[in-house]
Design an enzyme around this catalytic site. Sequence first.
Site, PDB file in Angstrom:
ATOM      1  N   GLU A  75       0.658  -1.271  -0.226  1.00  0.00           N
ATOM      2  CA  GLU A  75       0.120   0.125  -0.073  1.00  0.00           C
ATOM      3  C   GLU A  75       0.735   1.099   0.039  1.00  0.00           C
ATOM      4  O   GLU A  75       1.046   1.913   0.861  1.00  0.00           O
ATOM      5  CB  GLU A  75      -0.848   0.033   1.084  1.00  0.00           C
ATOM      6  CG  GLU A  75      -2.125  -1.111   1.220  1.00  0.00           C
ATOM      7  CD  GLU A  75      -3.119  -0.895   2.056  1.00  0.00           C
ATOM      8  OE1 GLU A  75      -3.095   0.101   3.073  1.00  0.00           O
ATOM      9  OE2 GLU A  75      -4.084  -1.659   1.749  1.00  0.00           O
ATOM     10  N   GLU A  97      -5.575  -8.471  -0.151  1.00  0.00           N
ATOM     11  CA  GLU A  97      -6.538  -8.062   1.107  1.00  0.00           C
ATOM     12  C   GLU A  97      -7.942  -7.726   0.659  1.00  0.00           C
ATOM     13  O   GLU A  97      -8.196  -7.107  -0.288  1.00  0.00           O
ATOM     14  CB  GLU A  97      -5.840  -6.901   1.985  1.00  0.00           C
ATOM     15  CG  GLU A  97      -4.472  -7.206   2.562  1.00  0.00           C
ATOM     16  CD  GLU A  97      -4.223  -5.719   3.534  1.00  0.00           C
ATOM     17  OE1 GLU A  97      -4.849  -5.134   3.806  1.00  0.00           O
ATOM     18  OE2 GLU A  97      -2.776  -5.867   3.533  1.00  0.00           O
TER      19      GLU A  97
HETATM   20  C1  PNW Z   1      -4.839  -1.777   4.950  1.00  0.00           C
HETATM   21  N1  PNW Z   1      -8.508   3.306   3.332  1.00  0.00           N
HETATM   22  O1  PNW Z   1      -4.870  -0.370   5.470  1.00  0.00           O
HETATM   23  C2  PNW Z   1      -3.632  -2.263   5.668  1.00  0.00           C
HETATM   24  O2  PNW Z   1      -2.777  -2.991   4.539  1.00  0.00           O
HETATM   25  C3  PNW Z   1      -3.840  -3.251   6.735  1.00  0.00           C
HETATM   26  O3  PNW Z   1      -2.562  -3.141   7.371  1.00  0.00           O
HETATM   27  C4  PNW Z   1      -4.686  -2.732   7.442  1.00  0.00           C
HETATM   28  O4  PNW Z   1      -5.064  -3.334   8.827  1.00  0.00           O
HETATM   29  C5  PNW Z   1      -6.314  -2.964   6.657  1.00  0.00           C
HETATM   30  O5  PNW Z   1      -6.109  -2.363   5.465  1.00  0.00           O
HETATM   31  C6  PNW Z   1      -7.409  -2.724   7.269  1.00  0.00           C
HETATM   32  O6  PNW Z   1      -7.445  -1.254   7.550  1.00  0.00           O
HETATM   33  C7  PNW Z   1      -5.739   0.340   4.637  1.00  0.00           C
HETATM   34  O7  PNW Z   1      -8.658   4.432   4.089  1.00  0.00           O
HETATM   35  C8  PNW Z   1      -6.188   1.248   5.311  1.00  0.00           C
HETATM   36  O8  PNW Z   1      -9.066   3.134   2.328  1.00  0.00           O
HETATM   37  C9  PNW Z   1      -6.955   2.501   4.942  1.00  0.00           C
HETATM   38  C10 PNW Z   1      -7.479   2.406   3.790  1.00  0.00           C
HETATM   39  C11 PNW Z   1      -7.395   1.262   3.078  1.00  0.00           C
HETATM   40  C12 PNW Z   1      -6.527   0.157   3.507  1.00  0.00           C
END
Ligand code: PNW
Length: 487
Positions: free
Chosen positions: A205, A393
């Site tokens: 990410e 994911e």
């Molecule tokens: C991912 N958004 O993060 C990460 O890869 C993980 O570590 C995390 O725990 C998981 O998603 C759940 O949050 C994100 O704002 C955080 O769109 C924020 C976003 C997307 C993915």
Amino acid sequence: MTGFNRRQFGKGIGAAALGAALGGQSATAQALATAPTAGAAADGLAFPSDFLWGCATAAYQIEGGVKEDGRGETVWDVYAHTPGKTTDGGTGDVACDSYHRYQEDIALLKALGAKSYRFSVAWSRIFPSGKGKPNQKGLDYYNRLVDGLLAAGIEPHMTLFHWDLPTGLQGGWQSRDTAYAFADYAGFMAGKMSDRVKHFMTVNELRCFTDLAYWNGNKAPALRLPMDQVNQVRHHGVLAHGLGVQAIRAHAKAGTQVGLADNATIFVPAIETPEHIEATKKAMREENAMFLTAIMEGRYIDSYLAAQGKDAPKVQAGDMKAIGSPLDFVSLNVYTSNTVRAADTASGYEILPHLANSPRMASPWLNVTPEALYWSIRTVSELWKPKKLYISENGCSADDPVAQDGKVYDADRVMYLRNYITHMHRAVSEGYPIQGYFLWSLMDNFEWEDGYTKLFGIHHVDFQTQKRTPKLSADWYRELIKANKLV
Ligand code: PNW
């Protein structure tokens, strides 16, 4: 999928089965009917026999053991210990204690029937200050984990960087040197692990560890830099990925597959007609110009450079070639998406806002948009033709009350997953090269700035006792994997 006509595969599974799409739902708790309707194939929404079902986690979110066996400090240790940064002051000091309990985690995966496990390596366990002399004890932990997974018949998919940057790397992602340090670390890991690990993801990410960390300031190291510096941070991120790919290829055994896990911003057409689909693909390419588009095309597209003007990143000779290094696969982290319509604007599209009553899960940003799983795969496939795709994911936070019998009956999470996977099935049946799916997450864990207040696990973790208990969603996923079709 050699010799198998994936387009034939889904024959007969059409619009009827896809009627599961969310339409006009206004609240999280509204369960959605996904029962096959008249006209769906008799075997339901079945997946190819080699489809790779798995679960995902990341090092700082589950391992704990932050001071053990020579692990170096990371930006997330500092951030989590800064008062006021995480909700309720949560830290990853102990998390799920997977540094000690990884065998229990493997047992959970095995009980699920999972075919694969996506986890990340804590860079600072291997190189405590980010570079220099490797730490054998840190490497030993991942050797034990990988050997344990293989003994259980579970394929390890290794992410090399999931945000836990060693603080020893002065300047963090503002420094170009960090990209070189990452490449050295990635090459080292490939050399040590590719006899057993066949899939490596460089970074997780890009947007989260660049924009959200150096611009919005919500993630470690929580800076709010001006745009020219943000663009340079982004550039160092994609450069690290590209140099990492080259280093992995230089050190890995033949047959090693290299890719990345990116949370490209995903777009869904307002109406499935050619003009809106075209607008959606355009939005996908333009809005991800600094990350996935740069990686897939090996250049920054003109509209991005024009929009950034004097703030555009400073690029050195050879950078874009490295950034565009050919990949064996692209993995997407898909949680939510935005609706796009064709519009009479300079860009040719308009991104529609989420409305107040749009369905969402426990995390405020997590709008429920199941079509994201189809359109992410389709737009990436049509724009860039990757050889293979994975969903690295997908999952959600949920309210997760513990019932009187001690179990979490997370019917809302099942609703979310069932709908997203229905749309992934559409992508499979239409022949897009999607190979596997990693559910986020195997278990409740440290959710970054939200501490332990937003939980994504399909196993409940009692953080006092570390007891892991399957939620209803784990029972559901186990049955799905067993049947290899939607249940
Ligand atoms: C991912 N958004 O993060 C990460 O890869 C993980 O570590 C995390 O725990 C998981 O998603 C759940 O949050 C994100 O704002 C955080 O769109 C924020 C976003 C997307 C993915």
